[in-house]
Every structure is written in structure tokens, then in C-alpha cells.
Design an enzyme around this catalytic site. Structure first.
Site, PDB file in Angstrom:
ATOM      1  N   ASP A 126      -3.320 -46.738  30.468  1.00  0.00           N
ATOM      2  CA  ASP A 126      -3.984 -47.816  29.733  1.00  0.00           C
ATOM      3  C   ASP A 126      -5.190 -47.254  28.988  1.00  0.00           C
ATOM      4  OD1 ASP A 126      -5.094 -50.118  28.770  1.00  0.00           O
ATOM      5  OD2 ASP A 126      -5.153 -51.165  30.705  1.00  0.00           O
ATOM      6  N   ASP A 154      -4.159 -54.553  18.894  1.00  0.00           N
ATOM      7  CA  ASP A 154      -3.934 -55.988  19.076  1.00  0.00           C
ATOM      8  C   ASP A 154      -5.186 -56.743  18.648  1.00  0.00           C
ATOM      9  OD1 ASP A 154      -3.514 -58.608  20.065  1.00  0.00           O
ATOM     10  OD2 ASP A 154      -2.301 -57.843  21.721  1.00  0.00           O
ATOM     11  N   LYS A 214      -7.805 -65.175  19.418  1.00  0.00           N
ATOM     12  CA  LYS A 214      -8.542 -66.292  20.019  1.00  0.00           C
ATOM     13  C   LYS A 214      -9.940 -65.840  20.450  1.00  0.00           C
ATOM     14  CE  LYS A 214      -4.399 -68.741  21.568  1.00  0.00           C
ATOM     15  NZ  LYS A 214      -3.659 -69.337  22.711  1.00  0.00           N
ATOM     16  N   ASP A 240      -4.456 -54.249   9.590  1.00  0.00           N
ATOM     17  CA  ASP A 240      -4.067 -55.115   8.477  1.00  0.00           C
ATOM     18  C   ASP A 240      -4.547 -56.539   8.738  1.00  0.00           C
ATOM     19  OD1 ASP A 240      -2.363 -55.597  10.624  1.00  0.00           O
ATOM     20  OD2 ASP A 240      -0.638 -56.074   9.345  1.00  0.00           O
ATOM     21  N   GLU A 242       3.995 -46.041  11.970  1.00  0.00           N
ATOM     22  CA  GLU A 242       5.231 -46.770  11.685  1.00  0.00           C
ATOM     23  C   GLU A 242       4.922 -48.198  11.249  1.00  0.00           C
ATOM     24  OE1 GLU A 242       6.244 -43.756  14.950  1.00  0.00           O
ATOM     25  OE2 GLU A 242       4.636 -45.196  14.586  1.00  0.00           O
ATOM     26  N   TYR A 243       3.989 -48.829  11.944  1.00  0.00           N
ATOM     27  CA  TYR A 243       3.610 -50.206  11.626  1.00  0.00           C
ATOM     28  C   TYR A 243       3.052 -50.283  10.206  1.00  0.00           C
ATOM     29  CZ  TYR A 243       1.230 -54.732  11.992  1.00  0.00           C
ATOM     30  OH  TYR A 243       0.809 -56.024  11.771  1.00  0.00           O
ATOM     31  N   GLU A 244       2.204 -49.326   9.860  1.00  0.00           N
ATOM     32  CA  GLU A 244       1.577 -49.302   8.538  1.00  0.00           C
ATOM     33  C   GLU A 244       2.625 -49.197   7.438  1.00  0.00           C
ATOM     34  OE1 GLU A 244      -1.980 -46.670   6.380  1.00  0.00           O
ATOM     35  OE2 GLU A 244      -1.368 -46.298   8.450  1.00  0.00           O
TER      36      GLU A 244
END
Length: 212
Positions: free
Chosen positions: A96, A118, A122, A154, A193-195
Site C-alpha cells: 500500500d 484516486d 467527496k 485529469d 496507460e490511463y493517460e
């Protein structure tokens, strides 16, 4: 997001113990022993499938890289990518990343990368954001003097929160990009990869800062 379990992951990790650490507490203060030579140490918290950390290691052979990821199936995919690359200046850590201050000795790290963390949108979850003051204090403990944090997202809300959090904590900004891919900062930018998948849907924000 729920990650599908990979039946082969656990054994693959066990078979490549020379390239991945599953008991990081044994390495405290001795991470350089995992590499062929002692070089500046840079750490990515939350590596996903490993594209960023492996490519960074490929482009910067004079730097040692550590990639931290908690999800076994995800880090196993990154490990496969690392094994196929043949690179010796990158190691993975299955743990972690929120516990970063327990993984490293004071001033053991030269730079930290926080890529598309992440956003925990909230308000009641603000303390879980990796750019919250609580985490910044941990980073300050493990980073060397003038050690840098590089943060990409993003999510505009998370970026605005992070700007304020860094500023209130007393970090000094080296650069801030509100649209990284359409700026000078995109030269040499290594994408995750996300980018690659989501950058067409809106701007990528980036900031680099260091503790004074």
C-alpha cells in the site's frame, strides 16, 4: 474499480522475487541493494500496469526506479512488462503506497511520482487523497532535501485541491501545466496507460513542486 483476479499472478510474482518485493519492511534504508549500482532513487506510487515506470527506467538508465502497487493482479501485469523489458534499474513493490513513510528511511528518495491517483471527490474523503497534508508530511520525511513531487491528473477538482494543499503546506512550485499535452511540458512526457486512453476527453494537469 474492481480488478479481475489473475490466477497466474501469485506464482508469477513468486517466480520473479529478484524483481519484485512483497515484504518491503525488510528493505527499509537499503533499497539501493536491490539494484546493480547506487543511483538517484525515484518512486511511483500506484503504477497501474507499469507503462510509465518501465519507460522512465528505459529512458533514464542513470536513475533507479521503484514502482509501488497494492493490487496483485495489476502489479503482476506490470511485472510481466518489466521482465520482458530486461531492465535492471527498476524494481516493483507490492504494498500500500499510502504507507510510504514506513517503507523508506528519512531522505532515502530523490523524487516521487503521483500519476492519476484516486480523486476521492467527496469532501468527507479528502484525507484519503494522496496530495492531502497528511500524505505530504510523509513525503517530506522520505524525500531528500529539495526532493521533488511530480503529480498528474485529469481531474480538475483534484488538481485545484492539490494546488492549494501544496501551497498551504509550503511547497515551492517548479512548474504548473493546465493542459500538459498542449504545452512545452509535453516534450519528453512519458504517458501512463490511463493517460493515453483518456487524454482525448479533456486536459491533463501537471505540477512539479519541492519542499523548501
Amino acid at each position: 474499480m474492481r480488478v479481475r483476479k489473475k490466477p497466474w499472478a501469485a506464482q508469477y510474482i513468486k517466480d520473479h522475487a529478484d524483481q519484485i518485493v512483497t515484504d518491503p519492511e525488510t528493505q527499509l534504508g537499503h533499497w539501493q541493494d536491490r539494484f546493480p549500482s547506487e543511483q538517484p532513487l525515484q518512486v511511483e506510487i500506484g503504477i497501474g500496469k507499469g507503462q510509465f515506470i518501465v519507460e522512465m527506467a528505459r529512458q533514464h538508465p542513470d536513475i533507479n526506479f521503484l514502482g509501488i502497487e497494492i493490487q496483485e493482479s495489476v502489479i503482476a501485469t506490470a511485472l510481466r512488462k518489466l521482465v520482458e523489458s530486461g531492465l535492471a534499474n527498476v524494481q516493483l513493490v507490492e504494498t500500500d503506497g499510502a504507507n510510504v513513510d514506513t517503507l523508506f528511511a528519512p531522505a532515502e528518495v530523490d523524487q516521487l511520482f503521483l500519476n492519476f491517483s484516486d480523486p476521492w471527490p467527496k469532501k468527507r474523503h479528502a484525507k484519503r487523497r494522496l496530495t492531502s497534508p497528511n500524505f505530504l508530511s510523509h513525503y517530506q520525511n522520505v524525500l531528500k532535501k529539495n526532493g521533488r513531487i511530480q503529480f498528474k491528473t485529469d481531474n480538475r477538482g483534484l488538481f485545484e485541491y492539490s494546488l492549494m494543499s501544496f501551497n498551504h503546506f509550503g511547497l515551492e512550485f517548479d512548474r504548473v501545466w493546465l493542459d500538459l499535452h498542449n504545452s512545452d511540458g509535453n516534450v519528453g512526457n512519458v504517458q501512463t496507460e490511463y493517460e493515453e486512453k483518456f487524454s482525448s476527453k479533456g486536459p491533463i494537469y501537471e505540477l512539479i513542486a519541492h519542499f523548501k
